[in-house]
Design a protein around this motif. Structure first.
Motif, PDB file in Angstrom:
ATOM      1  N   VAL A   1       0.788  -1.143  -0.046  1.00  0.00           N
ATOM      2  CA  VAL A   1      -0.122   0.093   0.074  1.00  0.00           C
ATOM      3  C   VAL A   1       0.899   1.240  -0.038  1.00  0.00           C
ATOM      4  N   GLN A   2       0.585   2.067  -0.949  1.00  0.00           N
ATOM      5  CA  GLN A   2       1.230   3.453  -0.872  1.00  0.00           C
ATOM      6  C   GLN A   2       0.626   4.465  -0.466  1.00  0.00           C
ATOM      7  N   LEU A   3       0.867   5.343   0.434  1.00  0.00           N
ATOM      8  CA  LEU A   3       0.253   6.410   1.057  1.00  0.00           C
ATOM      9  C   LEU A   3       0.749   7.748   0.678  1.00  0.00           C
ATOM     10  N   GLN A   4      -0.075   8.795   0.329  1.00  0.00           N
ATOM     11  CA  GLN A   4       0.506  10.076  -0.132  1.00  0.00           C
ATOM     12  C   GLN A   4      -0.434  11.023   0.691  1.00  0.00           C
ATOM     13  N   SER A  24      -3.106   3.898  -2.499  1.00  0.00           N
ATOM     14  CA  SER A  24      -3.192   3.074  -3.481  1.00  0.00           C
ATOM     15  C   SER A  24      -2.465   1.891  -3.391  1.00  0.00           C
ATOM     16  N   GLY A  25      -2.641   0.989  -4.336  1.00  0.00           N
ATOM     17  CA  GLY A  25      -1.859  -0.165  -4.308  1.00  0.00           C
ATOM     18  C   GLY A  25      -2.677  -1.408  -3.377  1.00  0.00           C
ATOM     19  N   GLY A  26      -3.442  -1.205  -2.822  1.00  0.00           N
ATOM     20  CA  GLY A  26      -4.407  -2.116  -1.937  1.00  0.00           C
ATOM     21  C   GLY A  26      -5.692  -1.973  -1.982  1.00  0.00           C
ATOM     22  N   THR A  27      -6.685  -2.863  -1.129  1.00  0.00           N
ATOM     23  CA  THR A  27      -8.054  -2.511  -1.014  1.00  0.00           C
ATOM     24  C   THR A  27      -8.085  -1.841   0.209  1.00  0.00           C
ATOM     25  N   PHE A  28      -8.696  -0.558  -0.073  1.00  0.00           N
ATOM     26  CA  PHE A  28      -8.700   0.324   0.796  1.00  0.00           C
ATOM     27  C   PHE A  28      -9.497   0.103   2.108  1.00  0.00           C
ATOM     28  N   SER A  29     -10.480  -0.527   1.682  1.00  0.00           N
ATOM     29  CA  SER A  29     -11.415  -0.924   2.848  1.00  0.00           C
ATOM     30  C   SER A  29     -10.893  -1.880   3.974  1.00  0.00           C
ATOM     31  N   ASP A  30      -9.604  -2.705   3.508  1.00  0.00           N
ATOM     32  CA  ASP A  30      -9.102  -3.749   4.315  1.00  0.00           C
ATOM     33  C   ASP A  30      -8.335  -2.746   5.593  1.00  0.00           C
ATOM     34  N   TYR A  31      -8.015  -1.473   5.320  1.00  0.00           N
ATOM     35  CA  TYR A  31      -7.184  -0.931   6.150  1.00  0.00           C
ATOM     36  C   TYR A  31      -7.544   0.246   7.044  1.00  0.00           C
ATOM     37  N   SER A  32      -7.028   0.249   8.374  1.00  0.00           N
ATOM     38  CA  SER A  32      -7.581   1.218   9.134  1.00  0.00           C
ATOM     39  C   SER A  32      -6.324   2.355   8.832  1.00  0.00           C
ATOM     40  N   ILE A  33      -6.795   3.462   8.754  1.00  0.00           N
ATOM     41  CA  ILE A  33      -5.838   4.703   8.641  1.00  0.00           C
ATOM     42  C   ILE A  33      -5.794   5.634   9.763  1.00  0.00           C
ATOM     43  N   GLY A  34      -4.378   5.997  10.138  1.00  0.00           N
ATOM     44  CA  GLY A  34      -4.199   6.585  11.220  1.00  0.00           C
ATOM     45  C   GLY A  34      -3.271   8.010  10.747  1.00  0.00           C
ATOM     46  N   TRP A  35      -3.374   9.145  11.694  1.00  0.00           N
ATOM     47  CA  TRP A  35      -2.810  10.166  11.390  1.00  0.00           C
ATOM     48  C   TRP A  35      -1.732  10.344  12.623  1.00  0.00           C
ATOM     49  N   PHE A  36      -0.582  10.870  12.327  1.00  0.00           N
ATOM     50  CA  PHE A  36       0.410  11.067  13.486  1.00  0.00           C
ATOM     51  C   PHE A  36       1.238  12.284  12.894  1.00  0.00           C
ATOM     52  N   ARG A  37       1.937  12.754  13.838  1.00  0.00           N
ATOM     53  CA  ARG A  37       2.785  13.986  13.667  1.00  0.00           C
ATOM     54  C   ARG A  37       4.011  13.880  14.463  1.00  0.00           C
ATOM     55  N   GLN A  38       4.987  14.647  14.081  1.00  0.00           N
ATOM     56  CA  GLN A  38       6.212  14.663  14.551  1.00  0.00           C
ATOM     57  C   GLN A  38       6.794  16.121  14.620  1.00  0.00           C
ATOM     58  N   ALA A  39       6.724  16.828  15.504  1.00  0.00           N
ATOM     59  CA  ALA A  39       7.347  18.029  15.772  1.00  0.00           C
ATOM     60  C   ALA A  39       8.944  17.949  15.939  1.00  0.00           C
ATOM     61  N   PRO A  40       9.683  19.138  15.713  1.00  0.00           N
ATOM     62  CA  PRO A  40      11.152  18.856  15.707  1.00  0.00           C
ATOM     63  C   PRO A  40      11.551  18.763  17.018  1.00  0.00           C
ATOM     64  N   GLY A  41      12.410  17.583  17.059  1.00  0.00           N
ATOM     65  CA  GLY A  41      12.970  17.208  18.412  1.00  0.00           C
ATOM     66  C   GLY A  41      12.196  16.418  19.207  1.00  0.00           C
ATOM     67  N   LYS A  42      10.910  16.138  18.763  1.00  0.00           N
ATOM     68  CA  LYS A  42      10.069  15.317  19.565  1.00  0.00           C
ATOM     69  C   LYS A  42       9.729  13.897  18.798  1.00  0.00           C
ATOM     70  N   GLU A  43       9.269  13.089  19.456  1.00  0.00           N
ATOM     71  CA  GLU A  43       8.860  11.649  18.878  1.00  0.00           C
ATOM     72  C   GLU A  43       7.562  11.969  18.345  1.00  0.00           C
ATOM     73  N   ARG A  44       7.426  10.893  17.170  1.00  0.00           N
ATOM     74  CA  ARG A  44       6.163  10.868  16.356  1.00  0.00           C
ATOM     75  C   ARG A  44       5.196  10.403  17.440  1.00  0.00           C
ATOM     76  N   GLU A  45       3.953  11.258  17.235  1.00  0.00           N
ATOM     77  CA  GLU A  45       2.899  10.878  18.345  1.00  0.00           C
ATOM     78  C   GLU A  45       1.650  10.747  17.483  1.00  0.00           C
ATOM     79  N   PHE A  46       0.717   9.946  17.823  1.00  0.00           N
ATOM     80  CA  PHE A  46      -0.646   9.587  17.588  1.00  0.00           C
ATOM     81  C   PHE A  46      -1.447  10.793  17.650  1.00  0.00           C
ATOM     82  N   VAL A  47      -2.260  11.017  16.384  1.00  0.00           N
ATOM     83  CA  VAL A  47      -3.322  12.157  16.322  1.00  0.00           C
ATOM     84  C   VAL A  47      -4.759  11.498  16.651  1.00  0.00           C
ATOM     85  N   VAL A  48      -5.057  10.625  15.475  1.00  0.00           N
ATOM     86  CA  VAL A  48      -6.294  10.138  15.556  1.00  0.00           C
ATOM     87  C   VAL A  48      -6.372   8.938  14.352  1.00  0.00           C
ATOM     88  N   ALA A  49      -7.155   7.950  14.564  1.00  0.00           N
ATOM     89  CA  ALA A  49      -7.398   6.877  13.405  1.00  0.00           C
ATOM     90  C   ALA A  49      -8.770   6.755  13.079  1.00  0.00           C
TER      91      ALA A  49
END
Length: 121
Positions: A1-4, A24-49
């Protein structure tokens, strides 16, 4: 699966942005999609899914009440609407996909490249 991910940019404090994540490249309905964010100097954190069945997870405490996640199956796209933005929202935002959503970035299988969001105060 490719994500843009797209839709990032510069926004003034109090403003809004809508991010998009196209899969793209997969069956969309098979996947859960999450948003994450990463600020400078910080770890990547969960936003929502949004799960494969359309259910939405709880969101990060810092963004509760200010964000909406949705998915448009016909376009293989998940959206993240962000409102009342503040400087602390400045980060690179990533979308990720997996069979089961997780708040742990390491558990998500596929990642997009990210889109920069900058909030000016």
């Amino acid at each position: 699966v490719q994500l843009q991910a797209s839709g990032g940019g510069l926004v003034q404090a109090g403003g809004s942005l809508r991010l998009s994540c196209v899969a793209s490249g997969g069956t969309f309905s098979d996947y859960s999609i999450g948003w994450f964010r990463q600020a400078p100097g910080k770890e990547r954190e969960f936003v929502v899914a949004i799960l494969w069945n359309g259910m939405v997870t709880t969101s990060a405490d810092s963004m509760k009440g200010r964000i909406t996640i949705s998915r448009e199956a016909a376009k293989n796209t998940v959206y993240l609407q962000m409102n009342k933005m503040n400087a602390e929202d400045t980060a690179v935002y990533y979308c990720a996909a997996s069979g089961q959503a997780s708040m742990n970035p390491r558990a998500m299988k596929y990642w997009g490249e990210g889109t920069q969001v900058t909030v000016s105060s």
